[in-house]
Scaffold this active site. Structure first.
Site, PDB file in Angstrom:
ATOM      1  N   HIS A   1       0.933  -1.840  -0.162  1.00 14.34           N
ATOM      2  CA  HIS A   1       0.009  -0.310   0.184  1.00 14.34           C
ATOM      3  C   HIS A   1       1.014   1.358   0.001  1.00 14.34           C
ATOM      4  CE1 HIS A   1       0.779  -0.720   4.099  1.00 14.34           C
ATOM      5  NE2 HIS A   1       0.479   0.864   4.742  1.00 14.34           N
TER       6      HIS A   1
ATOM      7  N   ASP B   1       5.884   5.204   4.414  1.00 10.28           N
ATOM      8  CA  ASP B   1       6.977   4.179   5.637  1.00 10.28           C
ATOM      9  C   ASP B   1       7.201   3.070   4.791  1.00 10.28           C
ATOM     10  OD1 ASP B   1       4.366   3.175   6.789  1.00 10.28           O
ATOM     11  OD2 ASP B   1       5.082   1.927   7.587  1.00 10.28           O
ATOM     12  N   HIS B   2       6.433   2.540   3.278  1.00 13.39           N
ATOM     13  CA  HIS B   2       6.383   1.772   2.352  1.00 13.39           C
ATOM     14  C   HIS B   2       7.084   1.638   1.652  1.00 13.39           C
ATOM     15  CE1 HIS B   2       4.128  -1.111   5.233  1.00 13.39           C
ATOM     16  NE2 HIS B   2       3.370   0.761   6.128  1.00 13.39           N
TER      17      HIS B   2
HETATM   18 ZN   LIG Z   1       0.262   1.284   6.083  1.00 11.27          ZN
END
Ligand SMILES: [Zn+2]
Length: 261
Positions: A77, A81-82
């Protein structure tokens, strides 16, 4: 003796085909930090990376070193932070990046629900699981489920503020409870767990209990009570620092109850 979570900056092998490099970005919303998963079938000279993680040079280098020849990178998603590390990850590995949302796709096409991917000697099924975000995906392997932030290794997931977030999320949890039976839970934050279906069912129980609490609160506070008032009442056992996040969940609960009762 194998490594245990949390093991920052080094590859911790969890199943025969999945290992994790934990980013050093612990915080209130990230728990111990973001897990970047590296998948590889035994004997394969390629890997699949799930979520490059935050923008962090050391993390990107640790992931690239552990992942070697990356066939494909997948995104659970859009949260920063991804995805913040996509650019540097691409520089180091050159791998195409696929996500549900076009905005995060590089040198490839966007993912779709039910799609089956063959790469690095593995079969990965893409499952749409909206709720935490509109674009949340889970990736299902033969023996494991990568849940992104839809199910965490500890704590509970914050929902998006869309009016359908909770209804979507409950459906997503039902899906994981079905297809995750006996498969290892590999979350984007927190430790792994031997059975994704077990955790999905715990999450469902927790969500339904919170819904009951919100229903009861509305009986007491009146049907038009605002979200903050409901948060103060329902989450009085929770650190007030988390109330901002809880408020977004309560908004989702109120919207759900208005539609479903
Ligand atoms: Zn998230």
């Amino acid at each position: 003796m194998g490594l245990e979570h949390p093991a920052y900056g080094q590859l911790r092998q969890v199943t025969e085909t999945a290992g994790v490099v934990l980013a050093s970005n612990p915080g209130m919303m990230t728990i111990d930090g973001t897990n970047t998963w590296i998948l590889r079938a035994p004997g394969s000279d390629e890997s699949i990376v799930i979520d490059p993680g935050p923008r962090d040079r050391k993390h990107a280098e640790a992931v690239a070193a552990a992942a070697g020849n990356v066939a494909l990178t997948l995104i659970t998603h859009w949260h920063y932070d991804h995805t913040g590390g996509i650019k540097r990850h691409r520089k180091l590995t050159g791998a195409p990046v696929r996500a549900l949302d076009d905005k995060y796709v590089r040198d490839s096409t966007s993912l779709s629900d039910g799609e089956v991917i063959e790469a690095a000697g593995l079969t990965v099924r893409v499952v749409r699981t909206p709720g935490h975000t509109e674009d949340s995906l889970c990736f299902v392997l033969d023996d494991a489920v990568l849940t992104g932030d839809t199910i965490l290794g500890s704590g509970t997931t914050v929902l998006s503020s869309s009016d359908t977030a909770l209804a979507d999320y409950l459906d997503s949890l039902e899906r994981i409870a079905e297809l995750g039976e006996g498969k290892v839970l590999l979350p984007a934050h927190g430790p792994d767990h031997p059975d994704a279906a077990v955790v999905a069912r715990q999450y469902l129980t927790h969500r339904h209990a919170r819904l009951d609490q919100v229903r009861d609160a509305l009986k007491l506070l009146g049907p038009d009570a605002g979200s903050l008032k409901v948060v103060r009442h329902v989450y009085r056992d929770v650190d007030p620092k988390l109330w901002v996040a809880a408020r977004s969940s309560v908004k989702a609960q109120l919207a759900y109850l208005r539609q479903h009762g």
